[in-house]
Design a protein around this motif. Structure first.
Motif, PDB file in Angstrom:
ATOM      1  N   ASP A 145       0.848  -1.198   0.000  1.00  0.00           N
ATOM      2  CA  ASP A 145       0.000   0.000   0.000  1.00  0.00           C
ATOM      3  C   ASP A 145       0.882   1.246   0.000  1.00  0.00           C
ATOM      4  O   ASP A 145       1.639   1.473   0.953  1.00  0.00           O
ATOM      5  CB  ASP A 145      -0.890  -0.020   1.243  1.00  0.00           C
ATOM      6  CG  ASP A 145      -1.887   1.123   1.281  1.00  0.00           C
ATOM      7  OD1 ASP A 145      -1.748   2.080   0.493  1.00  0.00           O
ATOM      8  OD2 ASP A 145      -2.795   1.065   2.130  1.00  0.00           O
ATOM      9  N   PRO A 146       0.811   2.087  -1.036  1.00  0.00           N
ATOM     10  CA  PRO A 146       1.677   3.269  -1.063  1.00  0.00           C
ATOM     11  C   PRO A 146       1.383   4.271   0.052  1.00  0.00           C
ATOM     12  O   PRO A 146       2.215   5.137   0.337  1.00  0.00           O
ATOM     13  CB  PRO A 146       1.395   3.876  -2.445  1.00  0.00           C
ATOM     14  CG  PRO A 146       0.063   3.329  -2.848  1.00  0.00           C
ATOM     15  CD  PRO A 146      -0.028   1.965  -2.244  1.00  0.00           C
ATOM     16  N   ARG A 147       0.229   4.159   0.698  1.00  0.00           N
ATOM     17  CA  ARG A 147      -0.094   5.077   1.795  1.00  0.00           C
ATOM     18  C   ARG A 147       0.614   4.709   3.096  1.00  0.00           C
ATOM     19  O   ARG A 147       0.629   5.504   4.036  1.00  0.00           O
ATOM     20  CB  ARG A 147      -1.602   5.077   2.063  1.00  0.00           C
ATOM     21  CG  ARG A 147      -2.474   5.525   0.911  1.00  0.00           C
ATOM     22  CD  ARG A 147      -3.941   5.388   1.320  1.00  0.00           C
ATOM     23  NE  ARG A 147      -4.266   4.006   1.664  1.00  0.00           N
ATOM     24  CZ  ARG A 147      -5.245   3.644   2.505  1.00  0.00           C
ATOM     25  NH1 ARG A 147      -5.953   4.567   3.136  1.00  0.00           N
ATOM     26  NH2 ARG A 147      -5.491   2.372   2.737  1.00  0.00           N
ATOM     27  N   THR A 148       1.194   3.504   3.162  1.00  0.00           N
ATOM     28  CA  THR A 148       1.697   2.995   4.440  1.00  0.00           C
ATOM     29  C   THR A 148       2.847   3.831   4.975  1.00  0.00           C
ATOM     30  O   THR A 148       2.885   4.173   6.153  1.00  0.00           O
ATOM     31  CB  THR A 148       2.115   1.522   4.296  1.00  0.00           C
ATOM     32  OG1 THR A 148       0.949   0.747   3.992  1.00  0.00           O
ATOM     33  CG2 THR A 148       2.738   1.007   5.577  1.00  0.00           C
ATOM     34  N   GLY A 149       3.808   4.175   4.145  1.00  0.00           N
ATOM     35  CA  GLY A 149       4.984   4.885   4.630  1.00  0.00           C
ATOM     36  C   GLY A 149       5.773   4.003   5.582  1.00  0.00           C
ATOM     37  O   GLY A 149       5.663   2.773   5.560  1.00  0.00           O
ATOM     38  N   PRO A 150       6.579   4.595   6.461  1.00  0.00           N
ATOM     39  CA  PRO A 150       7.286   3.783   7.462  1.00  0.00           C
ATOM     40  C   PRO A 150       6.282   2.987   8.293  1.00  0.00           C
ATOM     41  O   PRO A 150       5.244   3.510   8.697  1.00  0.00           O
ATOM     42  CB  PRO A 150       8.025   4.818   8.310  1.00  0.00           C
ATOM     43  CG  PRO A 150       8.095   6.041   7.468  1.00  0.00           C
ATOM     44  CD  PRO A 150       6.872   6.029   6.608  1.00  0.00           C
ATOM     45  N   LEU A 151       6.599   1.726   8.536  1.00  0.00           N
ATOM     46  CA  LEU A 151       5.690   0.833   9.247  1.00  0.00           C
ATOM     47  C   LEU A 151       6.290   0.434  10.587  1.00  0.00           C
ATOM     48  O   LEU A 151       7.423  -0.043  10.652  1.00  0.00           O
ATOM     49  CB  LEU A 151       5.411  -0.419   8.418  1.00  0.00           C
ATOM     50  CG  LEU A 151       4.496  -1.481   9.059  1.00  0.00           C
ATOM     51  CD1 LEU A 151       3.072  -0.947   9.200  1.00  0.00           C
ATOM     52  CD2 LEU A 151       4.512  -2.771   8.237  1.00  0.00           C
ATOM     53  N   ALA A 311      13.014   7.319   9.912  1.00  0.00           N
ATOM     54  CA  ALA A 311      12.743   6.639   8.650  1.00  0.00           C
ATOM     55  C   ALA A 311      12.368   7.634   7.549  1.00  0.00           C
ATOM     56  O   ALA A 311      12.751   7.470   6.387  1.00  0.00           O
ATOM     57  CB  ALA A 311      11.627   5.616   8.838  1.00  0.00           C
ATOM     58  N   ARG A 312      11.628   8.696   7.906  1.00  0.00           N
ATOM     59  CA  ARG A 312      11.262   9.693   6.899  1.00  0.00           C
ATOM     60  C   ARG A 312      12.482  10.453   6.401  1.00  0.00           C
ATOM     61  O   ARG A 312      12.589  10.799   5.220  1.00  0.00           O
ATOM     62  CB  ARG A 312      10.236  10.667   7.497  1.00  0.00           C
ATOM     63  CG  ARG A 312       8.881  10.049   7.802  1.00  0.00           C
ATOM     64  CD  ARG A 312       8.012  10.987   8.601  1.00  0.00           C
ATOM     65  NE  ARG A 312       6.833  10.309   9.127  1.00  0.00           N
ATOM     66  CZ  ARG A 312       6.318  10.539  10.326  1.00  0.00           C
ATOM     67  NH1 ARG A 312       6.883  11.428  11.146  1.00  0.00           N
ATOM     68  NH2 ARG A 312       5.247   9.899  10.717  1.00  0.00           N
ATOM     69  N   ILE A 313      13.407  10.723   7.317  1.00  0.00           N
ATOM     70  CA  ILE A 313      14.625  11.426   6.918  1.00  0.00           C
ATOM     71  C   ILE A 313      15.453  10.561   5.971  1.00  0.00           C
ATOM     72  O   ILE A 313      15.993  11.043   4.965  1.00  0.00           O
ATOM     73  CB  ILE A 313      15.445  11.811   8.167  1.00  0.00           C
ATOM     74  CG1 ILE A 313      14.693  12.883   8.967  1.00  0.00           C
ATOM     75  CG2 ILE A 313      16.832  12.310   7.774  1.00  0.00           C
ATOM     76  CD1 ILE A 313      15.302  13.157  10.324  1.00  0.00           C
ATOM     77  N   ARG A 314      15.526   9.254   6.271  1.00  0.00           N
ATOM     78  CA  ARG A 314      16.304   8.349   5.419  1.00  0.00           C
ATOM     79  C   ARG A 314      15.662   8.154   4.056  1.00  0.00           C
ATOM     80  O   ARG A 314      16.344   7.962   3.063  1.00  0.00           O
ATOM     81  CB  ARG A 314      16.478   6.999   6.102  1.00  0.00           C
ATOM     82  CG  ARG A 314      17.359   7.031   7.344  1.00  0.00           C
ATOM     83  CD  ARG A 314      17.765   5.617   7.750  1.00  0.00           C
ATOM     84  NE  ARG A 314      16.598   4.766   7.982  1.00  0.00           N
ATOM     85  CZ  ARG A 314      16.002   4.599   9.139  1.00  0.00           C
ATOM     86  NH1 ARG A 314      16.446   5.289  10.202  1.00  0.00           N
ATOM     87  NH2 ARG A 314      14.986   3.788   9.261  1.00  0.00           N
TER      88      ARG A 314
END
Length: 317
Positions: A145-151, A311-314
């Protein structure tokens, strides 16, 4: 591993709860008892569910991921991409995503991310590994799911067992691990070998050893309690295990399991934070009248948020 203990006396609200709490049930549970027990549990927690929904104001929707019904909990304000795969507790025989809105709605709001809570199948109708099969199906759908983002992955009590069991399968299959794990009084050893299963039986106001044994019997089916498929404490873990926070209390019937899990993960080099709250009990975060519950959920959310942000920064995309 970072370990800390709350050495101050527990709050007046906690002492009041313990004074008023009825003794946990110790009668044998037969399969015909389970439907009524599920209804009674949901009814008992409904006021706390209602308060959580009013306080945090999430959007809650029934959805299907991987063929499994789930609750999807969305915060009023998003803080960026991210999803928590959250497993409810109840000894694999009772419980539902609805009861655990007490915790999942708080985490959605405090982390500002989507929470997906599977309504996995329960024993005795569906013993091990049905619940874990459902968890893996949901995880696979979220991974696509592309909405998932970091899990991140989380769970309380039996939900902690489910989260660990999903992590075990991901490791076995060589799949990417979640960015973090939060385990609230995880029921990770169905042999109940640790000292707290004796010393805290009767001190924990919400869970008795007799009930834990009966739930284990119904969930294991034909497997032995020491089988890693039902007791993930005994899995062959390594340093691929994600950063984790584990919470428990000195009255928790399962405190020994929580401490042992932290020790096992530390031994393989996994980063673990263990929070032991003085004079509190099994999944005390469920009881919103306790100031300790609010503080613990705040700590858990801060831990997860830190790893979401990393995770968002990476991976800024």
């Amino acid at each position: 591993m970072t370990a800390s203990s709350r050495n101050l006396l527990c709050s007046g609200a906690a002492r009041k709860f313990m004074a008023a709490a009825p003794s946990p049930p110790v009668d044998d549970i037969v399969p015909s008892d389970v439907p009524a027990l599920r209804r009674e549990t949901l009814e008992a927690f409904q006021p706390r569910i209602d308060r959580a929904l009013e306080r945090f104001g999430p959007s809650v929707e029934d959805v299907v991921h991987g063929g499994v019904r789930c609750l999807e909990i969305l915060p009023r304000e998003s803080r960026g991409p991210g999803t928590i795969l959250y497993f409810f507790g109840g000894g694999y025989i009772i419980g539902s995503p609805e009861e655990d809105l007490i915790v999942s709605a708080a985490l959605a709001s405090l982390c500002g991310v989507r929470v997906v809570s599977p309504a996995y199948r329960l024993a005795p109708e569906h013993p091990c590994p049905a619940a874990i099969d459902d968890g893996m199906a949901v995880h696979a759908a979220l991974a696509r799911d592309p909405r998932t983002g970091p899990l991140a992955i989380a769970g309380e009590s039996a939900g902690g067992n489910a989260a660990l069991s999903v992590l075990r399968r991901l490791r076995r299959d060589g799949q990417a691990m979640p960015v973090a794990a939060a385990l609230l009084s995880p029921w990770c050893d169905l042999t109940h070998a640790g000292d707290s299963h004796r010393t805290n039986d009767g001190r924990d106001p919400t869970l008795a050893m007799a009930l834990a044994r009966q739930a284990a019997r119904l969930y294991c089916g034909g497997l032995e309690p020491e089988d890693p498929d039902v007791s993930p404490l005994w899995s062959d873990w390594d340093d691929t295990f994600p950063p984790a926070i584990i919470t428990t209390g000195t009255r928790d019937l399962l405190m020994s399991q929580c401490v042992q899990l932290a020790q096992v993960l530390r031994g393989v080099g996994a980063p673990v934070e263990l929070r032991i709250w003085d004079d509190l009990w099994h999944v005390f975060e469920f009881y919103d009248e306790l100031p300790e519950a609010e503080r613990s959920l705040g700590e858990i959310a801060a831990f997860l948020s830190c790893h979401f942000e990393d995770a968002r920064i990476r991976s800024p995309s």
